[in-house]
Write a protein that holds these residues in place. Structure first.
Motif, PDB file in Angstrom:
ATOM      1  N   TRP A   1       6.983 -10.363   4.290  1.00  0.00           N
ATOM      2  CA  TRP A   1       5.999 -10.932   4.023  1.00  0.00           C
ATOM      3  C   TRP A   1       5.345 -10.797   2.589  1.00  0.00           C
ATOM      4  O   TRP A   1       4.652 -11.568   1.737  1.00  0.00           O
ATOM      5  CB  TRP A   1       4.710 -10.379   4.936  1.00  0.00           C
ATOM      6  N   LEU A   2       5.589  -9.547   2.092  1.00  0.00           N
ATOM      7  CA  LEU A   2       4.955  -9.227   0.724  1.00  0.00           C
ATOM      8  C   LEU A   2       5.618  -9.747  -0.299  1.00  0.00           C
ATOM      9  O   LEU A   2       4.783 -10.242  -1.317  1.00  0.00           O
ATOM     10  CB  LEU A   2       5.456  -7.608   0.496  1.00  0.00           C
ATOM     11  N   GLU A   3       7.015  -9.928  -0.461  1.00  0.00           N
ATOM     12  CA  GLU A   3       7.683 -10.605  -1.567  1.00  0.00           C
ATOM     13  C   GLU A   3       7.067 -12.077  -1.911  1.00  0.00           C
ATOM     14  O   GLU A   3       6.609 -12.426  -3.081  1.00  0.00           O
ATOM     15  CB  GLU A   3       9.065 -10.622  -1.473  1.00  0.00           C
ATOM     16  N   PRO A   4       7.090 -13.120  -0.838  1.00  0.00           N
ATOM     17  CA  PRO A   4       6.794 -14.410  -0.978  1.00  0.00           C
ATOM     18  C   PRO A   4       5.304 -14.703  -1.130  1.00  0.00           C
ATOM     19  O   PRO A   4       4.558 -15.430  -1.790  1.00  0.00           O
ATOM     20  CB  PRO A   4       7.295 -15.085  -0.077  1.00  0.00           C
ATOM     21  N   LYS A   5       4.428 -13.895  -0.454  1.00  0.00           N
ATOM     22  CA  LYS A   5       3.071 -13.829  -0.428  1.00  0.00           C
ATOM     23  C   LYS A   5       2.258 -13.362  -0.928  1.00  0.00           C
ATOM     24  O   LYS A   5       1.155 -13.758  -1.677  1.00  0.00           O
ATOM     25  CB  LYS A   5       2.615 -13.692   1.088  1.00  0.00           C
ATOM     26  N   ALA A   6       2.572 -11.930  -1.804  1.00  0.00           N
ATOM     27  CA  ALA A   6       2.095 -11.276  -2.576  1.00  0.00           C
ATOM     28  C   ALA A   6       2.722 -10.711  -3.778  1.00  0.00           C
ATOM     29  O   ALA A   6       2.775  -9.528  -3.658  1.00  0.00           O
ATOM     30  CB  ALA A   6       1.263 -10.238  -1.905  1.00  0.00           C
ATOM     31  N   PRO A   7       3.297 -11.635  -4.612  1.00  0.00           N
ATOM     32  CA  PRO A   7       4.212 -11.077  -5.786  1.00  0.00           C
ATOM     33  C   PRO A   7       3.593 -10.145  -6.576  1.00  0.00           C
ATOM     34  O   PRO A   7       4.289  -9.385  -7.183  1.00  0.00           O
ATOM     35  CB  PRO A   7       4.542 -12.705  -6.336  1.00  0.00           C
ATOM     36  N   ARG A   8       2.320  -9.986  -6.885  1.00  0.00           N
ATOM     37  CA  ARG A   8       1.580  -9.520  -7.724  1.00  0.00           C
ATOM     38  C   ARG A   8       1.548  -7.867  -7.170  1.00  0.00           C
ATOM     39  O   ARG A   8       1.745  -6.883  -8.018  1.00  0.00           O
ATOM     40  CB  ARG A   8       0.146  -9.794  -8.076  1.00  0.00           C
ATOM     41  N   LEU A   9       1.424  -7.883  -5.828  1.00  0.00           N
ATOM     42  CA  LEU A   9       1.563  -6.596  -5.131  1.00  0.00           C
ATOM     43  C   LEU A   9       3.002  -5.994  -5.139  1.00  0.00           C
ATOM     44  O   LEU A   9       3.239  -4.857  -5.534  1.00  0.00           O
ATOM     45  CB  LEU A   9       0.790  -6.595  -3.672  1.00  0.00           C
ATOM     46  N   HIS A  10       3.904  -7.053  -5.154  1.00  0.00           N
ATOM     47  CA  HIS A  10       5.301  -6.562  -5.234  1.00  0.00           C
ATOM     48  C   HIS A  10       5.693  -6.069  -6.574  1.00  0.00           C
ATOM     49  O   HIS A  10       6.460  -4.900  -6.667  1.00  0.00           O
ATOM     50  CB  HIS A  10       6.142  -7.480  -4.613  1.00  0.00           C
ATOM     51  N   LYS A  11       5.314  -6.652  -7.521  1.00  0.00           N
ATOM     52  CA  LYS A  11       5.439  -6.053  -9.119  1.00  0.00           C
ATOM     53  C   LYS A  11       4.669  -4.909  -9.265  1.00  0.00           C
ATOM     54  O   LYS A  11       5.059  -4.259 -10.009  1.00  0.00           O
ATOM     55  CB  LYS A  11       4.882  -7.267  -9.838  1.00  0.00           C
ATOM     56  N   PHE A  12       3.677  -4.735  -8.707  1.00  0.00           N
ATOM     57  CA  PHE A  12       2.787  -3.694  -8.960  1.00  0.00           C
ATOM     58  C   PHE A  12       3.651  -2.380  -8.301  1.00  0.00           C
ATOM     59  O   PHE A  12       3.540  -1.473  -8.972  1.00  0.00           O
ATOM     60  CB  PHE A  12       1.245  -3.668  -7.959  1.00  0.00           C
ATOM     61  N   GLY A  13       4.046  -2.368  -7.197  1.00  0.00           N
ATOM     62  CA  GLY A  13       4.812  -1.331  -6.623  1.00  0.00           C
ATOM     63  C   GLY A  13       6.009  -1.023  -7.664  1.00  0.00           C
ATOM     64  O   GLY A  13       6.296   0.261  -7.901  1.00  0.00           O
ATOM     65  N   ASP A  14       6.815  -2.135  -8.062  1.00  0.00           N
ATOM     66  CA  ASP A  14       8.131  -1.830  -9.019  1.00  0.00           C
ATOM     67  C   ASP A  14       7.524  -1.168 -10.157  1.00  0.00           C
ATOM     68  O   ASP A  14       8.143  -0.220 -10.636  1.00  0.00           O
ATOM     69  CB  ASP A  14       8.741  -3.125  -9.106  1.00  0.00           C
ATOM     70  N   SER A  15       6.394  -1.722 -10.691  1.00  0.00           N
ATOM     71  CA  SER A  15       5.905  -1.156 -12.117  1.00  0.00           C
ATOM     72  C   SER A  15       5.448   0.402 -12.138  1.00  0.00           C
ATOM     73  O   SER A  15       5.960   1.235 -12.817  1.00  0.00           O
ATOM     74  CB  SER A  15       4.760  -2.039 -12.447  1.00  0.00           C
ATOM     75  N   MET A  16       4.872   0.644 -10.812  1.00  0.00           N
ATOM     76  CA  MET A  16       4.305   2.181 -10.570  1.00  0.00           C
ATOM     77  C   MET A  16       5.696   3.090 -10.540  1.00  0.00           C
ATOM     78  O   MET A  16       5.912   4.007 -11.096  1.00  0.00           O
ATOM     79  CB  MET A  16       3.606   2.121  -9.454  1.00  0.00           C
ATOM     80  N   LEU A  17       6.830   2.465  -9.664  1.00  0.00           N
ATOM     81  CA  LEU A  17       8.013   3.472  -9.759  1.00  0.00           C
ATOM     82  C   LEU A  17       8.804   3.554 -10.699  1.00  0.00           C
ATOM     83  O   LEU A  17       9.227   4.603 -10.925  1.00  0.00           O
ATOM     84  CB  LEU A  17       8.680   2.546  -8.482  1.00  0.00           C
ATOM     85  N   ALA A  18       8.676   2.542 -11.617  1.00  0.00           N
ATOM     86  CA  ALA A  18       9.549   2.359 -12.836  1.00  0.00           C
ATOM     87  C   ALA A  18       8.996   3.451 -13.675  1.00  0.00           C
ATOM     88  O   ALA A  18       9.777   4.086 -14.305  1.00  0.00           O
ATOM     89  CB  ALA A  18       9.763   1.068 -13.480  1.00  0.00           C
ATOM     90  N   ALA A  19       7.452   3.590 -13.816  1.00  0.00           N
ATOM     91  CA  ALA A  19       7.069   4.386 -14.527  1.00  0.00           C
ATOM     92  C   ALA A  19       7.021   6.031 -14.298  1.00  0.00           C
ATOM     93  O   ALA A  19       7.008   6.847 -15.059  1.00  0.00           O
ATOM     94  CB  ALA A  19       5.401   3.873 -14.782  1.00  0.00           C
TER      95      ALA A  19
END
Length: 415
Positions: free
Chosen positions: A266-284
């Protein structure tokens, strides 16, 4: 030096626990790596409150994400991440943090713990890699039972295959258990419905979809004000405490490779910004690889044995619940040593153990159920020595009167 005790890494994340992930992200953004140590102790008992994450600073223990954040700011150890937020934004941060614990937390519990498929394939092996034997047999099941209790108000117990309200015998189940050569000659009496053909996750997909949508759309609406490449909840702060807490829950929705990935789907297609937020925080957090990992102190034999005994006591029906409640009471009131409540609990454990041992020994000494009592007697010698003529008569008078052998009764189970 600040010692931060957490659950160890799993799923490609610094920790297997949401609040541990959140406090790691907070420390990474608020403190230099030289001022704190990250210890994967995997032992909640290191803290007096029996809870991870736990912070030890100058002999003071603090457990839980929010209490640790408050301790850092009140003790002036560092500037809080929310210092630049307005009063309204701080109020929103408190409200959304409570919302995450109340709604995102149960969703993570459903995905990683309640779902039997995800638990067996992903979560249980992860805990087994963090713990040592025999704790791998006792501690994960306790953690799962606590997660099931936290999520039981959602009414989705069907995700756990141990909970089967339709677990009785069915004609189709009995027919499928027969060999193929027999099944060809047995008419198919009933057919499985669409609901019976579904997995537990598929059968509850509508409710899961609704719960996930209700929770994550609220967060997605709030994060829309963030930067496109590095979305955050508040533009006035590079990273806030709400960002850290949301990262803890969202990362456990995205990263674990579970077979029933209804949250990630559900998260990837419906809330891409939340998905990108998680990847950005983990990368940092992991980009520079500068998390100050430290090796936990070696556990003494006494402490390790006490932890094994503690986990075993918590598994005992009824008594385990009382024991857990007593330990929780002592942690909340910071009680140490023996008092009347502790003595009563110890006496109850001892008496229960004695009663169990006595019952076990009594059961072993009992005659097996259904076995009959048999009397075994030696065959009496019917031949008299006097029958052998005069010589036999002389021998008979010399040996005295005939004394039959005593009969012996034994209990024996008839095979």
């Amino acid at each position: 030096m600040l010692d931060l005790h957490v659950w160890g890494p799993a799923f490609g994340l610094p920790s297997i626990d949401a609040e541990c992930l959140a406090i790691i992200a907070y420390f990474h953004n608020a403190l230099p790596s030289s001022s704190w140590r990250l210890i994967p102790s995997n032992d909640p008992a290191v803290s007096p409150s029996n809870l991870l994450p736990a912070l030890q600073h100058e002999g003071t223990w603090t457990s839980g994400f929010q209490p640790i954040v408050q301790y850092l700011t009140s003790a002036a150890i560092c500037d809080g991440l929310d210092e630049t937020l307005s009063s309204i934004q701080r109020a929103d941060s408190v409200a959304y943090s409570a919302y995450l614990r109340a709604h995102a937390g149960p969703l993570v519990d459903l995905s990683l713990y309640v779902s039997a498929a995800n638990w067996a394939a992903t979560t249980r092996p992860a805990y087994s890699s963090l713990l040592t034997f025999p704790l791998t047999w006792t501690v994960p099941t306790l953690i799962r039972s606590e997660a099931i209790k936290r999520a039981e108000h959602l009414g989705l117990a069907e995700l756990d295959t141990d909970f089967d309200p339709n677990g009785g015998l069915h004609l189709t189940a009995g027919r499928d258990a027969l060999p193929e050569t027999f099944r060809r000659h047995i008419p198919l009496m009933t057919k499985k419905t669409v609901h019976e053909e579904m997995t537990p996750e598929q059968a509850t997909a509508i409710r899961l979809f609704g719960l996930t949508e209700d929770c994550l759309t609220v967060l997605d609406d709030l994060i829309n004000a963030g930067d496109e490449d590095h979305p955050r909840f508040f533009t006035d702060a590079a990273v806030s405490s709400l960002d850290c807490l949301a990262f803890g829950y969202l990362a456990l929705m995205q990263k674990p490779a579970v077979p029933r990935s209804f949250l990630k789907d559900w998260l990837e297609p419906k809330a891409p910004r939340l998905h990108k937020f998680g990847d950005s925080m983990l990368a940092a957090i992991t980009a520079r690889g500068d998390l100050p990992w430290a090796t936990p102190d070696p556990t003494s034999v006494t402490r390790f044995g006490g932890r094994i005994l503690d986990s075993i006591l918590r598994h005992i029906p009824n008594l385990g619940e009382q024991y857990a409640a007593e330990m929780r009471h002592r942690a909340e009131h910071q009680k140490k040593g023996l008092d009347q409540r502790a003595l009563m609990l110890i006496m109850g454990v001892v008496l229960a153990g004695l009663a169990t041992g006595y019952g076990f020994q009594t059961y072993r000494a009992m005659q097996p159920f259904g076995a009959s009592t048999q009397s075994w007697k030696p065959r009496r010698m019917r031949t008299r020595l006097s029958e052998f003529g005069q010589l036999g008569t002389m021998l008979s008078s010399a040996m005295g009167p005939f004394q039959p052998l005593p009969s012996v009764e034994v209990d024996s189970e008839v095979d």
